[in-house]
Design a protein around this motif. Structure first.
Motif, PDB file in Angstrom:
ATOM      1  N   ARG A  68       0.812  -1.216   0.000  1.00 44.13           N
ATOM      2  CA  ARG A  68       0.000   0.000   0.000  1.00 44.13           C
ATOM      3  C   ARG A  68       0.849   1.271   0.000  1.00 44.13           C
ATOM      4  O   ARG A  68       0.302   2.366  -0.031  1.00 44.13           O
ATOM      5  N   VAL A  69       2.175   1.155   0.067  1.00 41.96           N
ATOM      6  CA  VAL A  69       3.082   2.308  -0.033  1.00 41.96           C
ATOM      7  C   VAL A  69       3.836   2.115  -1.343  1.00 41.96           C
ATOM      8  O   VAL A  69       4.572   1.145  -1.504  1.00 41.96           O
ATOM      9  N   VAL A  70       3.620   3.035  -2.284  1.00 40.82           N
ATOM     10  CA  VAL A  70       3.983   2.794  -3.678  1.00 40.82           C
ATOM     11  C   VAL A  70       4.710   3.962  -4.330  1.00 40.82           C
ATOM     12  O   VAL A  70       4.765   5.061  -3.782  1.00 40.82           O
ATOM     13  N   ARG A  71       5.189   3.683  -5.535  1.00 43.21           N
ATOM     14  CA  ARG A  71       5.790   4.731  -6.366  1.00 43.21           C
ATOM     15  C   ARG A  71       4.693   5.648  -6.901  1.00 43.21           C
ATOM     16  O   ARG A  71       3.578   5.221  -7.169  1.00 43.21           O
ATOM     17  N   ALA A  72       5.032   6.906  -7.116  1.00 35.68           N
ATOM     18  CA  ALA A  72       4.055   7.895  -7.582  1.00 35.68           C
ATOM     19  C   ALA A  72       3.549   7.606  -8.988  1.00 35.68           C
ATOM     20  O   ALA A  72       2.445   8.017  -9.347  1.00 35.68           O
ATOM     21  N   ASP A  73       4.332   6.884  -9.796  1.00 31.87           N
ATOM     22  CA  ASP A  73       3.904   6.611 -11.171  1.00 31.87           C
ATOM     23  C   ASP A  73       2.997   5.380 -11.270  1.00 31.87           C
ATOM     24  O   ASP A  73       2.533   5.041 -12.357  1.00 31.87           O
ATOM     25  N   GLY A  74       2.746   4.706 -10.151  1.00 25.98           N
ATOM     26  CA  GLY A  74       1.851   3.553 -10.154  1.00 25.98           C
ATOM     27  C   GLY A  74       2.477   2.247 -10.597  1.00 25.98           C
ATOM     28  O   GLY A  74       1.810   1.218 -10.636  1.00 25.98           O
ATOM     29  N   VAL A  75       3.773   2.270 -10.923  1.00 19.80           N
ATOM     30  CA  VAL A  75       4.468   1.048 -11.326  1.00 19.80           C
ATOM     31  C   VAL A  75       4.648   0.175 -10.090  1.00 19.80           C
ATOM     32  O   VAL A  75       5.031   0.657  -9.027  1.00 19.80           O
ATOM     33  N   LEU A  76       4.358  -1.113 -10.234  1.00 20.40           N
ATOM     34  CA  LEU A  76       4.465  -2.029  -9.116  1.00 20.40           C
ATOM     35  C   LEU A  76       5.923  -2.253  -8.732  1.00 20.40           C
ATOM     36  O   LEU A  76       6.819  -2.159  -9.570  1.00 20.40           O
ATOM     37  N   LEU A  77       6.156  -2.550  -7.464  1.00 16.93           N
ATOM     38  CA  LEU A  77       7.490  -2.711  -6.916  1.00 16.93           C
ATOM     39  C   LEU A  77       8.264  -3.786  -7.675  1.00 16.93           C
ATOM     40  O   LEU A  77       7.856  -4.951  -7.684  1.00 16.93           O
ATOM     41  N   PRO A  78       9.359  -3.408  -8.347  1.00 14.15           N
ATOM     42  CA  PRO A  78      10.139  -4.383  -9.116  1.00 14.15           C
ATOM     43  C   PRO A  78      10.587  -5.555  -8.246  1.00 14.15           C
ATOM     44  O   PRO A  78      11.064  -5.370  -7.130  1.00 14.15           O
ATOM     45  N   GLY A  79      10.365  -6.751  -8.753  1.00 17.96           N
ATOM     46  CA  GLY A  79      10.721  -7.963  -8.032  1.00 17.96           C
ATOM     47  C   GLY A  79       9.600  -8.499  -7.159  1.00 17.96           C
ATOM     48  O   GLY A  79       9.644  -9.637  -6.734  1.00 17.96           O
ATOM     49  N   SER A  80       8.610  -7.669  -6.890  1.00 19.60           N
ATOM     50  CA  SER A  80       7.473  -8.093  -6.061  1.00 19.60           C
ATOM     51  C   SER A  80       6.144  -7.856  -6.759  1.00 19.60           C
ATOM     52  O   SER A  80       5.100  -7.825  -6.121  1.00 19.60           O
ATOM     53  N   GLU A  81       6.197  -7.674  -8.083  1.00 19.76           N
ATOM     54  CA  GLU A  81       5.001  -7.326  -8.834  1.00 19.76           C
ATOM     55  C   GLU A  81       3.863  -8.325  -8.640  1.00 19.76           C
ATOM     56  O   GLU A  81       2.724  -7.927  -8.390  1.00 19.76           O
ATOM     57  N   LEU A  82       4.157  -9.613  -8.748  1.00 19.75           N
ATOM     58  CA  LEU A  82       3.097 -10.617  -8.684  1.00 19.75           C
ATOM     59  C   LEU A  82       2.509 -10.726  -7.285  1.00 19.75           C
ATOM     60  O   LEU A  82       1.289 -10.860  -7.133  1.00 19.75           O
ATOM     61  N   ARG A  83       3.353 -10.647  -6.262  1.00 17.84           N
ATOM     62  CA  ARG A  83       2.834 -10.676  -4.885  1.00 17.84           C
ATOM     63  C   ARG A  83       1.964  -9.458  -4.625  1.00 17.84           C
ATOM     64  O   ARG A  83       0.886  -9.566  -4.038  1.00 17.84           O
ATOM     65  N   ALA A  84       2.438  -8.269  -5.048  1.00 14.84           N
ATOM     66  CA  ALA A  84       1.665  -7.044  -4.856  1.00 14.84           C
ATOM     67  C   ALA A  84       0.359  -7.124  -5.639  1.00 14.84           C
ATOM     68  O   ALA A  84      -0.708  -6.780  -5.114  1.00 14.84           O
ATOM     69  N   LEU A  85       0.425  -7.585  -6.873  1.00 20.62           N
ATOM     70  CA  LEU A  85      -0.760  -7.676  -7.719  1.00 20.62           C
ATOM     71  C   LEU A  85      -1.822  -8.571  -7.086  1.00 20.62           C
ATOM     72  O   LEU A  85      -3.011  -8.260  -7.128  1.00 20.62           O
TER      73      LEU A  85
END
Length: 129
Positions: A68-85
């Motif tokens: 729930r704490v993210v980059r301003a551009d909305g790109v998912l956290l590199p390396g954790s994209e699938l878990r975050a998704l």
């Protein structure tokens, strides 16, 4: 989940630096389906900046809803994209589908709709702030 999952092997809770504790407390307050940027967290706390918040989340974020704490551009956290998704889909967090040319076709967060202003039940913050 909470920080209880961050217990040390002997059962004691770890000591977090005061700033880290404030960041983690705010991360826990972000409602399911909503997000704050690293900069939003720093602004809300009136201390530090996006890099400091990112450092806290990198070191201690596994004890809270880190997605729930993210980059301003909305790109998912590199390396954790699938878990975050998986978390975003479970919580109903607004997403923007990736374009055909996007690497891996991983969606982005719809920051205009997902961003939280730090107020209980408050509307999303304007993404241009």
């Amino acid at each position: 989940m909470g920080r209880m999952s961050a217990e040390l092997p002997d059962g004691d809770l770890p000591e977090y630096p005061e700033y880290a504790e404030r960041v983690l407390d705010l991360a826990e307050r972000i409602p399911p389906g909503r997000v704050m940027t690293y900069g939003d967290v720093a602004e809300w706390l009136e201390e530090g900046g996006p890099r400091q918040v990112g450092r806290v989340m990198a070191l201690y974020g596994s004890a809270v809803p880190w997605w729930r704490v993210v980059r301003a551009d909305g790109v998912l956290l590199p390396g954790s994209e699938l878990r975050a998704l998986a978390h975003y889909r479970e919580e109903g967090t607004p997403l923007r589908e990736a374009g055909r040319r996007a690497e891996g076709h991983v969606p982005r967060l719809d920051m205009r709709r997902a961003r939280w202003d730090g107020q209980a039940g408050g509307p999303a913050r304007d993404a241009h702030k």
